[in-house]
Design a protein around this motif. Structure first.
Motif: not given
Length: 351
Positions: A268-271, A275-282, A258-265
């Motif tokens: 990177l953490t999501a990538v 890369a570790a073969h995990k589904p991401v919710v952001a 999970v990547q919960s950000s109010i804003w983000e450039g």
């Protein structure tokens, strides 16, 4: 080529993680050093030192002291490229360049937004400061668009360049996963208001009780988040691990990222999770949206119920989980760090 990177410190953060991956690869073809206002005993600093890169420590107690300008000058004179990261480094190097301008100055913009842009009176100051740099590199197209709008830059201004962050894919894809009793949901970020771990904690109220949340990182908002977990009765299902050096291992044994950000450039953490073969919710915010959309799942900032909905679906539906995990892994391949290193080198040589 003599390259000096400058950053306030090596605390846990995206810019610091970028440097810990970037510098060892740049060192293969350049004389690379890193200057920090104050050293910190973190995994990033240890990693950079272990790769034989000199870290210059200014031992500054106050990062906003203008006396830093004088301290910077001797080191700037010794290099061809001064590559700057984060505020207030942005300001002090620009001011130092007013006294000495032989090195080429490069600044990497790491976020789509900052609080200075909420104040109109900052506009002329920022116009002057950014004007001291020979190249302004943004880590995503959205980051560059917002920066150029803020500075009222012309569309054909060649100082502006987009170089998306890269990840050492092998570090995350090669770790053998460990099976836990509970399926783990992981978020890796410093505890700051813009990262919004609170929403993820609130989502755990509606998430299947067989799952637990792992929060990796430290920062000013950690105590508040620990209190939120206590008030919601989630102390047995929300674990605060603090700053860790074994991020690839922790990611590998997790089930959902999970990547919960109010804003983000840039996500990177999501990538890294991908890369570790995990589904991401952001969160559906610029910089992060472009990385995750079409591969993982998105939710609106602060919407803990939709976040819980996506997590529960992935926990229950193995077919959906496999499909999204595969999509995320394929998306991660677009952000190989080797491409980023090559682009930076091209910018340096062009200067």
């Amino acid at each position: 080529m003599r390259i000096l990177h400058i950053i306030p410190s090596l605390e846990i953060g995206g810019a610091q993680r970028l440097l810990s991956d970037l510098l060892p690869l740049q060192k293969l073809n350049n004389d690379v050093k890193l200057l920090v206002f104050k050293s910190m005993d973190t995994a990033f600093q240890k990693s950079i030192e272990a790769n034989g890169i000199e870290i210059i420590d200014l031992h500054c107690k106050n990062f906003r002291s203008p006396f830093i300008v004088k301290k910077l000058l001797p080191y700037m004179k010794q290099c061809d490229i001064v590559h700057v990261h984060l505020f207030p480094t942005l300001y002090w190097v620009a001011m130092a360049a007013s006294y000495y301008k032989r090195s080429k100055l490069v600044y990497t913009e790491h976020s789509t937004h900052n609080r200075r842009r909420d104040k109109v009176w900052f506009e002329p100051i920022e116009y002057y400061i950014y004007g001291k740099y020979d190249r302004l590199i943004s880590i995503s197209q959205q980051t560059q668009d917002n920066l150029m709008e803020w500075l009222k830059a012309k569309k054909d201004d060649k100082r502006f360049v987009v170089i998306e962050n890269g990840v050492n894919l092998s570090v995350f894809s090669s770790v053998i996963p460990i099976t836990n009793k509970r399926k783990q949901i992981i978020m890796v970020s410093r505890f700051a208001s813009m990262k919004d771990q609170e929403t993820v904690i609130q989502a755990m109220v509606d998430v299947n009780e067989d799952a637990e949340l792992i929060l990796v990182g430290d920062g000013s908002e950690r105590r508040h988040c620990e209190e939120v977990a206590r008030k919601l009765g989630l102390t047995d299902r929300v674990r605060f691990l603090g700053a860790r050096s074994d991020i690839p291992k922790l990611v590998s044994q997790s089930y959902i990222g999970v990547q919960s950000s109010i804003w983000e450039g840039f996500g990177l953490t999501a990538v890294e999770l991908m890369a570790a073969h995990k589904p991401v919710v952001a969160t559906n915010v610029n910089g992060l949206k472009q990385v995750v959309e079409g591969a993982g799942c998105l939710f609106e900032v602060g919407d803990s119920r939709t976040l819980a909905f996506h997590i529960n679906k992935l926990l229950k539906d193995e077919s959906l989980y496999t499909t999204l995990a595969d999509r995320c892994y394929e998306r991660a391949k677009q952000y190989d760090i080797k491409n980023m290193v090559m682009r930076y080198q091209e910018v340096y040589e062009g200067l």
